[in-house]
Design an enzyme around this catalytic site. Structure first.
Site, PDB file in Angstrom:
ATOM      1  CD  GLU A 144      -2.695  -1.642   2.212  1.00 48.34           C
ATOM      2  OE1 GLU A 144      -2.504  -1.089   3.297  1.00 48.34           O
ATOM      3  OE2 GLU A 144      -3.369  -2.693   2.075  1.00 48.34           O
ATOM      4  N   GLY A 193      -6.440  -8.053   1.660  1.00 48.97           N
ATOM      5  CA  GLY A 193      -7.771  -7.488   1.845  1.00 48.97           C
ATOM      6  C   GLY A 193      -8.815  -8.009   0.869  1.00 48.97           C
ATOM      7  CD  GLU A 237       1.695  -8.317   3.695  1.00 42.14           C
ATOM      8  OE1 GLU A 237       1.025  -8.752   4.631  1.00 42.14           O
ATOM      9  OE2 GLU A 237       1.656  -7.122   3.332  1.00 42.14           O
TER      10      GLU A 237
HETATM   11  C1  PEP Z   1      -1.637  -6.488   5.189  1.00 40.20           C
HETATM   12  O1  PEP Z   1      -2.085  -5.366   4.992  1.00 40.20           O
HETATM   13  O2  PEP Z   1      -0.438  -6.609   5.460  1.00 40.20           O
HETATM   14  C2  PEP Z   1      -2.539  -7.619   5.084  1.00 40.20           C
HETATM   15  C3  PEP Z   1      -2.022  -8.806   5.042  1.00 40.20           C
HETATM   16  O3  PEP Z   1      -3.876  -7.344   5.058  1.00 40.20           O
HETATM   17  P1  PEP Z   1      -5.106  -8.412   5.140  1.00 40.20           P
HETATM   18  O4  PEP Z   1      -4.726  -9.417   6.202  1.00 40.20           O
HETATM   19  O5  PEP Z   1      -6.291  -7.590   5.514  1.00 40.20           O
HETATM   20  O6  PEP Z   1      -5.200  -9.045   3.798  1.00 40.20           O
END
Ligand code: PEP
Length: 249
Positions: free
Chosen positions: A95, A169, A163
């Site tokens: 992000e 999300g 990630e």
């Molecule tokens: C994050 O923002 O690092 C994340 C993993 O978000 P979420 O668990 O909501 O997918």
């Protein structure tokens, strides 16, 4: 033996009224086998650290600036995070890469600043959906790791969070085989750059739609040392269930 880590990323969520969730979590998990950290918005780091003092739940930041002080309106230096009780800082989150155009070089400078302040950097890497569909996942992750992780990474100053951007999300997660493939790749890449000892000690987290319902399955994957959790870290009941699954893995 790597100690598992559950790190919660509250993102831009939380007012002082929500600090009770962190306290509830700490009360329900007084002695977890896993390390537990919550990274709230900057406004809540100091009060959360004060409320969690003496508990097993640590506090971290979500970003820091690359330099120690100066004319950078709105930014926060790594030493400022440490000063109010943070011990970790998330860096290179997708992000921030998207919203603030953070490059790997800029992230590397932040990692260096975090280390200088005594913080453990939780460095995020991950492919977009077009990257994965185009078969570029491992190349993208290698480039991010090489570009954003400076020389000097070791077990006590660095955690890597895989990630996938398309899993954050969204409620979607990669298959176990996909997570395992990336984690093996990350461990190999770390060993090539930093040597086997450092690579064996650096923890690799998975992040992206980890929930109580899928946590045990994800934590059963070899080489997953824990999770970076966004939405499900906001409530003590959800994050607590994820910690329990990690402790049991
Ligand atoms: C994050 O923002 O690092 C994340 C993993 O978000 P979420 O668990 O909501 O997918």
């Amino acid at each position: 033996m790597r100690r598992k880590l559950a790190a919660g990323n509250w993102k831009m969520n939380g007012l002082t009224a929500d600090l009770g969730e962190a306290e509830t979590l700490a009360t329900r998990h007084p002695d977890p086998r896993s390390e537990v950290v919550i990274c709230p918005p900057a406004t809540l780091i100091a009060p959360m650290a004060a409320r969690l003092a003496g508990s097993a739940v640590g506090v971290g930041g979500q970003d820091c600036h690359a330099v120690a002080s100066g004319a950078h309106t709105g930014d926060i230096a790594a030493a400022m995070l440490a000063d109010v009780g943070a011990r970790h800082v998330i860096l290179g989150h997708s992000e921030r890469r998207a919203d603030h155009h953070e490059t790997d070089a800029a992230i590397a400078a932040k990692v260096t600043a975090a280390w200088a302040a005594g913080l453990t950097a939780i460095l995020c890497v991950g492919e977009t959906e077009p990257d994965r569909d185009g078969g570029r996942t491992l190349d993208v992750i290698t480039a991010q790791l090489d570009g954003a992780l400076p020389e000097g990474a070791q077990a006590d100053n660095t955690v890597i969070a895989y990630e996938p951007v398309w899993a954050i999300g969204t409620g979607r997660t990669p298959s176990a085989a996909q997570i395992r493939e990336v984690h093996i790749h990350l461990r190999d890449a770390l060993a090539r750059r930093f040597g086997a000892i450092a690579a064996e000690g650096i923890r690799l987290l998975y992040g992206g739609s980890v929930k109580p319902a899928n946590a045990a399955e994800i934590f059963a994957i070899a080489d997953v040392d824990g999770a970076l959790v966004g939405g499900a870290s906001l409530k003590a009941s959800d994050f607590g269930a994820i910690i329990a699954a990690l402790d049991a893995a």
